[in-house]
Structures are given as C-alpha cells and as structure tokens.
Scaffold this motif. Structure first.
Motif, short mmCIF file in Angstrom:
data_model
loop_
_atom_site.label_atom_id
_atom_site.label_comp_id
_atom_site.label_asym_id
_atom_site.label_seq_id
_atom_site.Cartn_x
_atom_site.Cartn_y
_atom_site.Cartn_z
N THR A 187 0.47 14.72 8.29
CA THR A 187 0.71 16.15 8.10
C THR A 187 0.83 16.42 6.61
O THR A 187 1.68 15.83 5.92
N ILE A 188 -0.03 17.30 6.08
CA ILE A 188 0.00 17.69 4.67
C ILE A 188 0.60 19.08 4.60
O ILE A 188 0.09 20.02 5.22
N ALA A 247 -2.89 20.80 6.47
CA ALA A 247 -3.85 20.02 7.26
C ALA A 247 -3.10 18.98 8.07
O ALA A 247 -2.00 18.54 7.68
N GLN A 248 -3.68 18.57 9.21
CA GLN A 248 -3.08 17.55 10.06
C GLN A 248 -4.15 16.57 10.56
O GLN A 248 -4.51 16.57 11.74
N GLY A 407 -8.73 20.49 21.12
CA GLY A 407 -7.82 21.56 20.76
C GLY A 407 -8.29 22.34 19.55
O GLY A 407 -8.18 23.57 19.49
N ASP A 408 -8.85 21.63 18.56
CA ASP A 408 -9.36 22.31 17.37
C ASP A 408 -10.51 23.24 17.73
O ASP A 408 -10.61 24.37 17.22
N PHE A 409 -11.40 22.78 18.61
CA PHE A 409 -12.53 23.63 19.01
C PHE A 409 -12.06 24.84 19.81
O PHE A 409 -12.56 25.95 19.62
N GLU A 410 -11.06 24.66 20.69
CA GLU A 410 -10.54 25.78 21.46
C GLU A 410 -9.89 26.81 20.55
O GLU A 410 -10.02 28.02 20.73
#
Length: 436
Positions: A187-188, A247-248, A407-410
């Motif tokens: 995690t940034i 960002a993660q 999840g990113d695409f959703e």
C-alpha cells in the motif's frame, strides 16, 4: 634413585604415546581399494615430506614427481596402512589400503557386478578394450548410491549410470514445492506527518547507504520500520482525511527470490551535447523497490530490500530543467506473521515544486498524483510504503490476484457507467423525435 628413573621413563613414554595417538586422531582417514596386479593413484592437497607403509608385501607405492600424488600397485590380497606426513613433519593422512584378489578378465568382473547389483533395474554392462563400463538409468537415488558403493571396490570399472529424467523431474518438482510462496500486499500512501508518531511504527534509526554509491549532496534519508496490524490504521487515517491511498499493488514471489516494484515513470531530460547542442533522453524517475524475502521454519520472514531513488537535481541543461540524481540503499527487515514493513523518506517534497519545469512530471503514475497535493508541496505530508509479506500456497496467491484484478475491472466499469458519454451525432430516429 633407580625407581625414580624408571618412573621418569614411564612418564616420557606415556607422553610420547599420547602425542602419537593425538597426531593419528587428527589425521584424515580414508580407504583405497586396488586389485592384485592393478594400480591406482591417490592425490593429496599437501606436498608429501615423509611416508611409511605398514606391510609392503600387500602393496607397492611410489611418491610421484609432483609430491602430491601416490601410485599404489596391488601385490597380494590383504590390508595395510599408508601414512603420509607433510614437509613440516605433521602427520596429515592415513590411508587404509585394501588389496582384493584379481577378478581376472572383464567377463569375470561383469559377472561379479551382475551378482552384486542384482535387482537394480536399468543397469547395463559393456566390455570395451578389456574395460568394463556400467551404464543406464536407474529409478531411485538409493539404487544410484548402491552402485557407487559397490564400484568403490572396482576402481578399474567405469560408470555412466545416472538417474532417469522422470525421477530427476519428480525430485526437482518436490524441491520446488518445498519452497514457500510469499505474497507482498503493498500500500502506497500519502500520510499527514502529524500521524507519524501515532501510527505505532517501530522505526529503525536509519538505512546505511551501500558502499558502492555515496549520498553526495542529497538530503534523502530513507528509513524503515515495522508495524503490526496495519489495516485498521489505514482505514482510520483515510476515513479522517489524514491519509489517502495512492496505489495498492500485489507482488508474488518465492522464498529466496526477488520481486520488483517501480513507482514512477520516464521523464524527458535535456542533456547538453558538444557545441552547445541539447538532446533529449528519457530516463526513469521514481522509486524502485526490490524485495527478497526468506521464510524460516516458523513462517517468519527476513526480507532484504534494495531501494533506488531518483530525485531532481544536479546541473541544469540549457532547457532549464534540472537533471536526475540516483541514490541506492540496501537494508534487511525481519517481520513476524501479521507485521508489515514500512518505508519512508523515499521522495523529496522539493521535487513537487518542479512540476512546471519538467514536462511530464505531473502525469507519471502515482508520483504525479502525489505532486499535485498542496500538503505534500508544503512538506506537511509524507509518502509511505507499507509492504505486508505473508506465506501463501500457490493456489491462494493465484486466487487472491485474480480476485484483485476482477475487482479493479468492476470498479472501472462502475466508473464508466457514471461517466458522461461522449458526444455522438444524433441518429435519424432521434432527429424525428426532436422535430415532433
């Protein structure tokens, strides 16, 4: 007086025996087998100064010119001991030489080996020029070890026996399966500096720069730390507006192998050429992290971290934009299950003040978003990297990664649904409806 003299002689003899036994005990013992009428060479790792043979009726020997090789020639079946001293007079090696009866010709040796190695599948025997060759592929390491043990008594026999490719593949696969998989959830974040103390991070004093690269003229001072149960802290900071996630990413590697993460992009940097000319070169700018975790038997993880940081600085070319300075450091962080590695001091706030001077600086991934923060420009916030390593199975790692990508695409699809559609020319039906 006589009794006293005898006593002194006994003490001297006893001392001599103790020293002799100690010298023999310190020497390295080994065995050599040679057939009657055959010969073999023994090599040692020291110049031979003196030698002695207990029974020269069993074997003949010669010290060769190099003084580090001994030629043994079998004379009679039996055993004897060859002692070798170095040139300083220290006993270095004692060799038990066993001379076995001659096996006769290659045919007889082959028959003996077939009897001794009965039951081992895949072994073949060939006789070439009077020499016996044993070759083939065996199915188990135990069979291979047994062949090697038997052939110790037949130094004149040549062996080309090896494990079958199928067995070797199974062994390699078993070894690979025993290496644990490590998933690093990274995690940034941009964090308010007032939260640094309340986070509960156990900070190290500093990272020592590697000897290969000096931190010349740089104020960058990266530090590492360890924090337990990071997720509640992240949720608390983001919900109160004291931090935001930039960002993660997720990294997957194996124990003892490296995983890399690059936070940044490429920038067009003016480079002065001869004759006053200036050319443009694209160079990487940002933070490059390389993790190498090693898992112990308790699933604790000792991670070596290599950090490469780019910062704006150095002499500016005629284009007016500053050059790049690259610093590198290496450190180790040990974490237990549930703990996270914390990295800070990776990016200078002064770089954000050069967004207008360096084309593309404000649009590079992650850092471009950070440099748009007024709090970061004012040196009120800090970019922190939290890396949580955990031991997972290969199936778990793949499942977690698939779930994250899905999840990113959703999330992207949800954003697209609520985004204004691009202006399109009206269709004939839409025109008719408007006229009505």
């Amino acid at each position: 007086m006589g009794n006293g003299g005898n006593m002194m002689n006994r003490i001297r003899i006893g001392s001599f025996l103790i020293l002799a036994i100690a010298a023999v005990a310190g020497a390295q013992m080994e065995q050599q087998v040679v057939a009657v009428g055959a010969q073999t060479i023994v090599r040692v790792d020291f110049p031979i100064g003196r030698s002695a043979l207990a029974n020269d009726n069993v074997v003949d020997f010669r010290i060769l010119e190099s003084r580090q090789e001994v030629l043994l020639i079998g004379r009679k079946a039996g055993e004897t001991t060859l002692s070798l001293w170095d040139q300083q007079g220290t006993l270095q090696r004692e060799i038990l030489v066993r001379v076995r009866p001659s096996s006769g010709g290659a045919r007889q040796i082959t028959e003996e080996l077939k009897e001794l190695l009965r039951g081992i599948e895949g072994v073949e025997y060939r006789e070439v020029g009077g020499t016996v060759w044993v070759e083939g592929e065996v199915l188990t390491q135990r069979d291979l070890d047994r062949i090697a043990k038997v052939l110790e008594s037949y130094p004149e026999v040549r062996s080309l026996v090896e494990l079958s490719p199928m067995t070797q593949q199974l062994m390699d696969r078993a070894q690979a399966d025993s290496i644990k998989t490590v998933q690093l959830d990274v995690t940034i974040m941009e964090v308010d500096k007032t939260m640094m103390r309340s986070l509960g991070v156990k900070w190290a004093s500093s990272i020592n720069p590697s000897s290969a690269v000096a931190f010349e003229g740089s104020s960058v001072s990266p530090i590492t730390g360890v924090i337990s149960n990071i997720l509640p802290s992240i949720n608390m900071m983001t919900s109160t507006g004291k931090a935001r996630v930039l960002a993660q990413p997720t990294l997957i590697t194996r124990s003892g192998q490296k995983a890399q993460l690059f936070v940044g992009g490429e920038l067009p940097i003016p480079v002065a050429q001869g004759g006053g000319a200036v050319s443009i070169e694209y160079k990487e700018y940002g933070v490059k992290l390389e993790f190498e975790p090693k898992v112990d038997t308790q699933d604790n993880i000792d991670t070596m971290i290599f950090v490469e940081m780019s910062s704006l600085g150095g002499p500016a070319a005629q284009g007016g934009a500053p050059g790049l300075i690259t610093n590198r450091v290496t450190t180790n962080v040990f974490v237990k299950t549930g703990e996270s590695i914390t990295l800070g001091g990776l990016v200078q706030a002064s770089d954000a003040q050069n967004v207008d001077k360096v084309p593309g600086l404000g649009s590079i991934p992650v850092l471009g978003n950070l440099f748009k923060s007024k709090q970061f420009i004012r040196n009120q916030t800090e970019m922190l990297v939290f890396a949580t390593p955990r031991v997972v199975t290969a199936a778990e790692a793949g499942s977690d990664l698939k779930e994250k990508v899905t999840g990113d695409f959703e999330e992207y699809d949800e954003i697209q649904k609520h985004s204004p559609e691009e202006a399109k020319p009206p269709t004939k039906e839409e025109k008719k409806k408007k006229k009505q």
